[in-house]
Scaffold this active site. Structure first.
Site: not given
Lengths: 298, 404
Positions: B122, B210
């Protein structure tokens, strides 16, 4: 007495010749504020005239305005694209206090501004705020003066209209205000609750404090911790957005519950634990203060 | 303002963030063509909507009951299969856990080359309000929602704030790379990517960026497999980002909120039956609180802001009344910048022009309040005055017929 501003505050208005600057330049003069200068790049050497015929000199730079008029605080009405630069200019000119009324400054500009001000000795109130008022002495901002009365209650709020609401309720019950400060509703601010609480706590003329927070961020929780450790004066608090659905932005860029953080419930809990009188309804702020000061259980 | 994945990846490419090859398709035939152009053995057909959880979502018929396809992101192995999957998705609602119960109609799919994944990480950046700085976040638990990871184990998320003036420093990027357990070429690529992400975050006025997951392929390359970008609304309003602003997808916005914004008004739609006109975001929230605490429910909020003129007030009325659920209007204004007389005149004009048939409760306070009340009183209109916001909320609820 009061905090931050009083009758000796000499104000330079950045953007005085613009629409908002002009309207509120008039408003401040009418209230009795000492507006000594305006700054509009390119209009230096001219003067601005209020509705009542008061002439205020306009300068090209804040530096020049300070040198010629001994201004010691600035109020910024410059539009969003240029407002961050205007605050930096005021800080570079050495002003100890800048009140930035402008709404809609980009977040990245606010981030740059915060970094810039870390190196400066300037306190910024705002952005996106109504400013501050010491009733009966001076106002640096856009609040309606007549709802305020001189007195000994300090008011600090993230919301403009709720600052008015609180002041109006207090005034109606006979409680005047030492100073009322709107710190603004943006995600990155110049001054937070703790800064103002600390000033009110030290101010001999402030007997009690109203604090109006809202959902989003953790500023209220941090303020609660500060109150618990340092503040003996009575504090009444309201948190806006108790019933706001998570993830939904109600207007202020900073007022949003994200990832379960920043809820009103968490803020109330922290404030109650710090001995703060909490009200659930914004209509009860004045009444709760009266009850607290008269010694009844709130 | 949010971007679609395919748009975010276009921006990623410009800023040197590596992504797989891919093509946008608006028809099943285009999806088949995209598969052929990519030339690989596998590709992924990805629904393009502004809501997360697409892979685990469900594509429904328009009745929202009959399932057309489980999963809004599908692996395909032929042009025919790409076409078939695209035909099941396109033009139909995809419901995910973030989309709301009605889902979002999928108008485009993104057909992307497949890759051999070794690890899923991530990587993202957001504004840290308290620090007043943006912060990079990284974790080895790619594909999971970062809030979930944070809730379970805050230490699993590596954080690195950076100063937008100085930019991210190399040692900061290295710290994240080592923390993620990267080495060799993957490490070097990651460090480059971290710099690119921070530069892009600032250059594009991002509010959120993101990459979930950021993958390491079996050959050691680092790739942004997904891309989510939020742009600061103010930067858009200030016209700082014209190229990104042009990417706005009106289908993903509430049409009334969109229209309100074009008039400089802030509209928020809710689920109740009381229409609310207020000035200021703080007052909007407080008004909602007081209505709900008194047993009512707001249908919508219109924040006319500080400097509203008569035309804006008129427009505000029309927008509030456009919602058929609205059974009463509550106007709660504390005039500071906004003068009560201007607002009152706007109300009177609007009521006459729009032909308002529902009860109107008005609470006015602040600058020029006497003039404002006078205008309302002399208008001959049926308006219920309220003495304070609590009184106004109670009267509005009663008028809306929720409580007798």
């Amino acid at each position: 007495m009061s905090i931050l501003v009083d009758k000796n505050t000499r104000i330079v208005v950045q953007g005085l010749t613009g629409e908002a600057g002009s309207v509120h330049g008039n408003g401040m003069l009418e209230y009795g504020s000492t507006v000594v200068a305006g700054v509009t790049p390119g209009k230096g050497g001219t003067s601005w005239e209020s509705k009542k015929g008061v002439k205020v000199p306009v300068f090209n730079t804040v530096e020049e305005a300070v040198a010629k008029t001994e201004a010691n605080a600035s109020v910024v009405f410059v539009p969003g694209v240029a407002a961050a630069d205007s605050v930096m200019e005021a800080a570079a000119a050495g002003l100890p206090l800048v009140v930035c009324i402008t709404e809609g400054i980009s977040i990245m500009d606010e981030v740059r501004l915060r970094a810039f001000l870390k190196q400066a000795k300037t306190r910024m109130i705002g952005p996106n705020c109504p400013g501050l008022i010491t009733p009966g002495q001076t106002k640096l901002g856009i609040m309606p003066g007549h709802i305020h009365k001189p007195g000994d209650i300090g008011v600090v709020s993230r919301s403009g209209t709720l600052t008015y609401e609180a002041a109006w309720q207090l005034s109606a019950l006979g409680y005047g205000q030492s100073t009322a400060v709107g710190i603004g509703g943006d995600p990155v601010q110049g001054t937070d609750f703790i800064d103002i609480l600390e000033l009110f706590n030290r101010d001999a003329a402030t007997r009690a404090i109203v604090m109006i927070g809202e959902i989003g961020g953790t500023m209220e929780e941090e303020a609660a911790e500060f109150i618990r450790k340092n503040v003996k004066k009575p504090v009444v608090a309201f948190i806006g957005g108790q019933t706001a659905p998570p993830g939904k932005r109600m207007g202020h860029a900073g007022a949003i519950i994200q990832g379960g953080k920043g809820t009103a419930a968490a803020k109330y809990e922290a404030l109650r634990a710090a001995g703060v009188t909490c009200v659930q309804s914004p209509a009860d702020i004045g009444r709760a203060m009266k009850e607290r000061l008269e010694g009844k259980a709130a | 303002m949010n971007l679609h994945e395919f748009q975010a990846k276009e921006v990623f490419r410009k800023h040197g963030i590596p992504v797989s090859a891919g093509f946008v398709a608006e028809t099943p035939d285009q999806a088949a063509e995209a598969f052929t152009k990519l030339g690989g053995a596998v590709a992924v057909v990805k629904s393009q909507i502004h809501a997360g959880g697409r892979g685990k979502g469900t594509v429904y018929e328009k009745d929202l009951k009959t399932v057309r396809l489980q999963g809004g992101v599908k692996l395909v192995k032929s042009a025919a299969e790409a076409k078939d999957i695209a035909s099941k998705i396109l033009g139909h609602p995809l419901v995910t856990k973030q989309s709301g119960p009605n889902g979002r109609i999928v108008r485009r799919v993104y057909v992307e080359a497949g890759c051999d994944i070794a690890r899923e990480l991530y990587f993202g950046a957001v504004l840290d309000r308290k620090a007043g700085q943006p912060v990079l976040m990284a974790s080895t638990q790619g594909g999971m929602e970062v809030e979930e990871v944070a809730a379970r184990d805050p230490n699993a998320i590596l954080k690195e704030h950076w100063d937008v003036g100085y930019g991210l420093q190399a040692h900061q990027a290295r710290r994240l790379g080592f923390g993620l357990g990267l080495s060799g070429d993957s490490f070097k690529e990651f460090v480059k990517l971290a710099h690119a992400v921070t530069r892009m975050f600032v250059a594009c006025d991002c509010s959120l960026l993101e990459i979930n997951p950021l993958v390491v392929t079996k050959s050691g390359a680092v790739l942004a497999l997904d891309g989510k970008m939020g742009i600061d609304e103010r930067a858009i309003e200030l016209k700082k980002q014209p190229e990104l602003a042009a990417m706005a997808d009106v289908h993903e916005e509430d049409p009334v909120e969109h229209e309100a914004a074009s008039y400089g008004l802030n509209y928020v739609s809710m689920e109740g039956n009381i229409g609310c006109m207020v000035n200021g975001a703080g007052l909007a929230m407080a008004t909602m609180d007081i209505i709900k605490q008194a047993g009512g429910a707001p249908a919508n909020f219109l924040d006319v802001g500080g400097g509203a003129n008569k035309d804006q007030v008129k427009k505000a009325f029309k927008l509030l009344l456009a919602n058929p659920d609205v059974k009463a209007l509550f106007i709660n204004i504390f005039g500071g910048i906004l003068r009560c007389d201007i607002l009152a005149q706007g109300i009177v004009d609007a009521v006459k022009e729009v032909d308002v048939k529902i009860p109107l409760v008005v609470r006015l306070e602040g600058t020029n309040v006497e003039l404002g009340r006078e205008i309302l009183k002399n208008s001959g209109l049926k308006i219920t005055p309220a003495v304070d916001m609590g009184d106004g909320a109670r009267k509005a609820i009663e008028a809306a017929g929720l409580k007798k």
